[in-house]
Design an enzyme around this catalytic site. Structure first.
Site, PDB file in Angstrom:
ATOM      1  N   SER A  21       0.850  -1.221  -0.236  1.00 55.49           N
ATOM      2  CA  SER A  21       0.307  -0.160  -0.288  1.00 55.49           C
ATOM      3  C   SER A  21       0.782   1.058   0.269  1.00 55.49           C
ATOM      4  CB  SER A  21      -0.875  -0.486   1.303  1.00 55.49           C
ATOM      5  OG  SER A  21      -2.356   0.945   0.737  1.00 55.49           O
ATOM      6  N   ASN A  22       0.254   2.061   0.352  1.00 51.86           N
ATOM      7  CA  ASN A  22       1.569   3.533   0.025  1.00 51.86           C
ATOM      8  C   ASN A  22       0.905   4.585   1.864  1.00 51.86           C
ATOM      9  OD1 ASN A  22      -1.027   4.894  -0.748  1.00 51.86           O
ATOM     10  ND2 ASN A  22      -0.765   4.048  -2.516  1.00 51.86           N
ATOM     11  N   ARG A  23       1.213   5.721   1.263  1.00 53.95           N
ATOM     12  CA  ARG A  23       1.154   5.898   2.862  1.00 53.95           C
ATOM     13  C   ARG A  23      -0.037   7.700   2.768  1.00 53.95           C
ATOM     14  NH1 ARG A  23       6.611   9.579   4.397  1.00 53.95           N
ATOM     15  NH2 ARG A  23       4.677  10.841   5.359  1.00 53.95           N
TER      16      ARG A  23
END
Ligand code: C5P
Length: 211
Positions: A21-23
């Site tokens: 995933s990402n931030r």
């Protein structure tokens, strides 16, 4: 107007317990949804997993993977006037999802990744709605955003410098430059995301009324 807004990250499963995933916090997309509702617009929010309160009055479609977001956008987009693609869609996903939990080993392991489908780039060129993309960049912010405007055939791109600690990703504040396909440019200086969102919704309404 009817706004369709995507927000938050996507999760790309590796096995039953792990994902890539990402931030993205989803704060910017949710603030845009709230600002659009405040301004009297209808809002459908397609949201990845986030820890932000649901905007009152928005219809929320929860998704997890980029493929789910792709399908949800294509299902809803014909019924909107403005599509705002604020979500941080993963660029890659595991080429294979393991059905069982991958066991820990002492050696290095590598994971084969496949590109996800680009939702923005998949939209038809001949359309009745306005398409607004986001460009999160760490360098040459405006030049890269302008490239995205053309390559992804957007009507508007909101450029976001994500290299800074004092605004941007995960922060409550943001500073953006809005690039329009007619060459027009507007900057919104550092402010809480709610304020940036209100300004952005105003500019989008004005632009939509003039095209
Ligand atoms: O990842 P990139 O910087 O190219 O993202 C720019 C825009 O493209 C964003 O609006 C994002 O929501 C959208 N995007 C997409 N599908 C992807 C990757 C990005 O629609 N697979």
């Amino acid at each position: 107007m009817r706004f369709l807004i995507t927000a938050g990250p996507t999760r790309e499963p590796i096995d039953p317990v792990r994902y890539l995933s990402n931030r993205s916090s989803g704060k910017m997309g949710y603030a845009i949804a709230e600002a659009a509702i405040e301004a009297g617009h209808e809002v459908i929010l397609i949201s990845g997993p986030v820890n932000v309160d649901r905007p009152r009055g928005a219809a929320v479609i929860p998704i997890s993977t980029s493929d789910e977001m792709f399908r949800a956008v294509h299902q809803q987009v014909r019924n909107c006037d403005v599509l705002v693609m604020c979500a941080a869609v993963a660029d890659y996903k595991p080429a294979k999802i393991s059905k069982s939990k991958i066991k820990k080993r002492v050696e290095n392991m590598s994971l084969e990744l496949a590109p996800t489908r680009d939702i923005l780039a998949s939209l038809p060129k001949d359309r009745q709605y306005l398409v607004v993309g986001f460009a999160a960049e760490t360098e040459n912010v405006e030049a890269n955003a302008r490239k995205k405007l053309q390559e992804k055939n957007c009507d508007v791109v909101v450029a976001n410098d994500v290299s800074r600690d004092d605004f941007g990703m995960e922060s409550d504040k943001n500073e953006v430059t809005i690039l329009f396909c007619d060459g027009e440019k507007k900057k919104i200086s550092r402010a809480p995301k709610k304020i940036v969102a209100r300004e952005l919704v105003k500019y989008l309404k004005m632009f939509a009324e003039n095209v």
